[in-house]
Design a protein around this motif. Structure first.
Motif, PDB file in Angstrom:
ATOM      1  N   VAL A 152      47.918  37.509  28.149  1.00 49.89           N
ATOM      2  CA  VAL A 152      46.886  37.125  29.107  1.00 49.89           C
ATOM      3  C   VAL A 152      47.428  36.071  30.068  1.00 49.89           C
ATOM      4  CG1 VAL A 152      44.979  37.656  27.544  1.00 49.89           C
ATOM      5  CG2 VAL A 152      45.985  35.355  27.544  1.00 49.89           C
ATOM      6  N   ALA A 153      46.855  36.052  31.267  1.00 54.48           N
ATOM      7  CA  ALA A 153      47.239  35.062  32.265  1.00 54.48           C
ATOM      8  C   ALA A 153      46.384  33.819  32.107  1.00 54.48           C
ATOM      9  CB  ALA A 153      47.076  35.652  33.663  1.00 54.48           C
ATOM     10  N   VAL A 154      46.721  32.802  32.862  1.00 54.20           N
ATOM     11  CA  VAL A 154      45.955  31.565  32.816  1.00 54.20           C
ATOM     12  C   VAL A 154      44.526  31.818  33.288  1.00 54.20           C
ATOM     13  CG1 VAL A 154      45.773  29.235  33.723  1.00 54.20           C
ATOM     14  CG2 VAL A 154      48.025  30.199  33.237  1.00 54.20           C
ATOM     15  N   GLY A 155      43.560  31.399  32.494  1.00 51.96           N
ATOM     16  CA  GLY A 155      42.154  31.514  32.862  1.00 51.96           C
ATOM     17  C   GLY A 155      41.526  32.861  32.610  1.00 51.96           C
ATOM     18  N   THR A 156      42.274  33.844  32.087  1.00 51.65           N
ATOM     19  CA  THR A 156      41.684  35.151  31.791  1.00 51.65           C
ATOM     20  C   THR A 156      40.581  35.011  30.748  1.00 51.65           C
ATOM     21  OG1 THR A 156      43.777  36.273  32.257  1.00 51.65           O
ATOM     22  CG2 THR A 156      42.146  37.476  30.946  1.00 51.65           C
ATOM     23  N   PRO A 157      39.361  35.530  31.009  1.00 55.15           N
ATOM     24  CA  PRO A 157      38.286  35.409  30.005  1.00 55.15           C
ATOM     25  C   PRO A 157      38.664  36.090  28.695  1.00 55.15           C
ATOM     26  CG  PRO A 157      37.395  36.058  32.136  1.00 55.15           C
ATOM     27  CD  PRO A 157      38.890  36.161  32.250  1.00 55.15           C
ATOM     28  N   ILE A 158      38.541  35.351  27.618  1.00 56.10           N
ATOM     29  CA  ILE A 158      38.840  35.881  26.290  1.00 56.10           C
ATOM     30  C   ILE A 158      37.548  36.131  25.521  1.00 56.10           C
ATOM     31  CG2 ILE A 158      40.086  35.490  24.144  1.00 56.10           C
ATOM     32  CD1 ILE A 158      41.861  35.784  26.612  1.00 56.10           C
ATOM     33  N   LEU A 159      36.643  35.164  25.557  1.00 51.58           N
ATOM     34  CA  LEU A 159      35.363  35.243  24.853  1.00 51.58           C
ATOM     35  C   LEU A 159      34.262  34.694  25.745  1.00 51.58           C
ATOM     36  CD1 LEU A 159      36.606  33.697  21.485  1.00 51.58           C
ATOM     37  CD2 LEU A 159      36.117  36.128  21.827  1.00 51.58           C
ATOM     38  N   THR A 160      33.049  35.162  25.526  1.00 49.05           N
ATOM     39  CA  THR A 160      31.881  34.610  26.202  1.00 49.05           C
ATOM     40  C   THR A 160      30.943  34.048  25.150  1.00 49.05           C
ATOM     41  OG1 THR A 160      32.061  36.207  28.008  1.00 49.05           O
ATOM     42  CG2 THR A 160      29.959  35.075  27.764  1.00 49.05           C
ATOM     43  N   VAL A 161      30.548  32.790  25.324  1.00 52.90           N
ATOM     44  CA  VAL A 161      29.692  32.110  24.355  1.00 52.90           C
ATOM     45  C   VAL A 161      28.399  31.690  25.044  1.00 52.90           C
ATOM     46  CG1 VAL A 161      29.463  30.133  22.808  1.00 52.90           C
ATOM     47  CG2 VAL A 161      31.661  31.318  23.008  1.00 52.90           C
ATOM     48  N   ALA A 162      27.272  32.125  24.477  1.00 51.76           N
ATOM     49  CA  ALA A 162      25.956  31.705  24.970  1.00 51.76           C
ATOM     50  C   ALA A 162      25.532  30.464  24.197  1.00 51.76           C
ATOM     51  CB  ALA A 162      24.932  32.823  24.774  1.00 51.76           C
TER      52      ALA A 162
END
Length: 382
Positions: free
Chosen positions: A198-208
Motif C-alpha cells: 500500500v502507498a502512504v495514506g491508502t485507506p486500510i480500515l474504516t472505523v465508525a
C-alpha cells in the motif's frame, strides 16, 4: 219598429251573455297566471374541498455514525498483519494492522551509528577548543586559531543534533508501521488484505466512532429546499415497527451528486439501544405549499361584462347566487381559481347560462360528497 232594431233587441241577451263569459274567462286566465309555480332547475355541482397547505415528504436512508474515519498507514509498505474484521469493536490505541518494517529498522540502526559518530566528533572538537583557549591565554596562539576551534566545535554540535533528529525520524517510521485506532468504535469497512503493498495514506480500515448516530438520505433537487439545518423530522426504522424517533437535520451537502443529482442530508438521532449502524430508516418531513387553488371545469365559469363569475348554491334555500372570482391559470379542460372561493362552497358546474339570482335549483343526491380538487393539496409520498 224597424227590423234592424227589432233584431238587435231580440239578440241583446245573447250578446250580454257572451260578454260576461269573456270577462269570466279572462279573469280565470289571470288567476292561473298568478298561481304559476316557480321553475326549479336541476344542476350539477361540486364542493370546494378544505385547503391543505402542507405536504409530506418520505425518504429512505441508512443509519451511520456521525464520525466515520478511514484509517491508513503514514508510510508505504507491505501489509503483514490485520487483526480486525468488519463489525469488530475496537478500543482507542488498539493495534489494527502492521506493515513490514525491516527497512525502517535498518534505517534506525544507520541513524544510531551516525549519531554516535557525531557525538564523538563533538567530543573531539570540544577538546580542540579547550586547548586553543589555553594557548591563547598563554599568548602562544593567535585569536584566529581560537575562533577556528570554536567554529569547528559549533559545526560538530550541529551535525550531532541533525543525526539525533534523523534517528527520531527513523524510529517514527518504525512506529508508523503499526496502525492503531484513534478512538473507540466499530470497523465498518476493510480495504486491504495481508500481503498487499500500500502507498502512504491508502485507506486500510474504516472505523465508525461510538456515540451519536445519524441517518444519511439522498434528497432530489426538487425537494431540497424543504430541508433546513435544525428542522425536526420523524424517523422510523424498518426493523422496529412502532418505533418513531425525533430527528434533526444536521447537515445539507453544498452541491448535488454529479450522477444522481441528489443532495446528501444528515439527520441526527437521539440515543436509543434499538438503533444500530447500517439499519434502514425512513424520514418524514412536512413542506409548506402555500395557499391551495381550487380547480374547476371550464363549464363552471360565467361572464358578466368584464367580470368572471361562478354560481354558488345556497344548500339551505336551494337557490343560486353569482360570485366574482379571479383566475390563476388554465390547463385546457379546467381552470384554477386564485381568489373568490373558500372550502365548502358548492359550485354549479353545468348550465350556468340558465342561472339567475335566487333561481331555485335541485341538487343531485351525490352533490355534497363530490369535491373540487385543490392544486398542490395532495400529500406527496416518495
Amino acid at each position: 219598429m224597424s227590423k234592424p232594431f227589432a233584431r238587435a233587441v231580440r239578440h241583446a241577451p245573447v250578446l250580454a251573455l257572451l260578454a260576461a263569459s269573456s270577462v269570466f274567462l279572462a279573469a280565470c286566465s289571470d288567476e292561473k297566471a298568478e298561481v304559476k309555480p316557480d321553475v326549479v332547475r336541476p344542476v350539477r355541482v361540486m364542493t370546494v374541498a378544505h385547503e391543505q397547505t402542507t405536504r409530506t415528504l418520505d425518504y429512505s436512508g441508512s443509519v451511520r455514525a456521525r464520525t466515520e474515519t478511514s484509517l491508513g498507514f503514514r508510510v508505504a509498505g507491505k501489509v503483514t498483519e490485520r487483526h480486525v474484521d468488519v463489525g469488530d469493536h475496537v478500543k482507542k490505541g488498539q493495534i489494527l494492522a502492521r506493515l513490514d518494517t525491516t527497512d525502517f529498522t535498518l534505517s534506525v540502526r544507520a541513524a544510531e551509528a551516525s549519531l554516535s559518530a557525531a557525538e564523538r566528533q563533538v567530543e573531539t572538537a570540544n577538546l580542540a577548543r579547550t586547548r586553543a583557549n589555553e594557548l591563547f591565554a598563554s599568548n602562544v596562539s593567535s585569536k584566529s586559531q581560537l575562533e577556528q576551534a570554536q567554529l569547528s566545535y559549533d559545526q560538530a554540535v550541529s551535525t550531532r543534533d541533525s543525526a539525533r533528529s534523523t534517528l527520531e525520524q527513523a524510529r517514527n517510521q518504525v512506529a508508523y508501521g503499526s496502525l492503531a485506532a484513534d478512538r473507540d468504535g466499530v470497523v465498518t469497512a476493510v480495504s486491504a488484505e495481508v500481503g498487499q503493498v500500500v502507498a502512504v495514506g491508502t485507506p486500510i480500515l474504516t472505523v465508525a466512532a461510538d456515540g451519536e448516530k445519524e441517518v444519511l438520505v439522498a434528497i432530489p433537487e426538487t425537494d431540497i429546499f424543504a430541508f433546513t439545518p435544525g428542522k425536526t423530522v420523524d424517523v422510523t426504522l424498518w426493523s422496529s415497527a412502532g418505533l418513531s424517533l425525533p430527528g434533526k437535520v444536521r447537515e445539507i451537502a453544498g452541491s448535488a451528486d454529479l450522477q444522481s443529482r441528489t443532495f446528501a442530508v444528515r439527520v441526527s438521532l437521539p440515543e436509543n439501544d434499538r438503533v444500530r449502524l447500517g439499519m434502514t430508516a425512513s424520514i418524514a418531513a412536512t413542506q409548506e405549499t402555500g395557499p391551495a387553488l381550487a380547480s374547476l371545469p371550464l363549464s363552471a365559469l360565467a361572464k358578466d361584462g368584464d367580470r368572471t363569475l361562478v354560481w354558488l348554491v345556497d344548500a339551505a334555500k336551494e337557490t343560486v347566487h353569482a360570485r366574482p372570482v379571479s383566475i390563476a391559470d388554465f390547463n385546457g379542460v379546467s381552470v384554477r381559481i386564485a381568489d373568490g372561493l373558500k372550502p365548502g362552497d358548492i359550485v354549479v358546474t353545468a348550465g350556468t347560462q340558465f342561472m339567475r339570482e335566487d333561481l331555485k335549483v335541485k341538487l343531485p343526491d351525490d352533490a355534497l360528497p363530490r369535491e373540487a380538487s385543490l392544486a398542490g393539496a395532495a400529500p406527496a409520498t416518495r
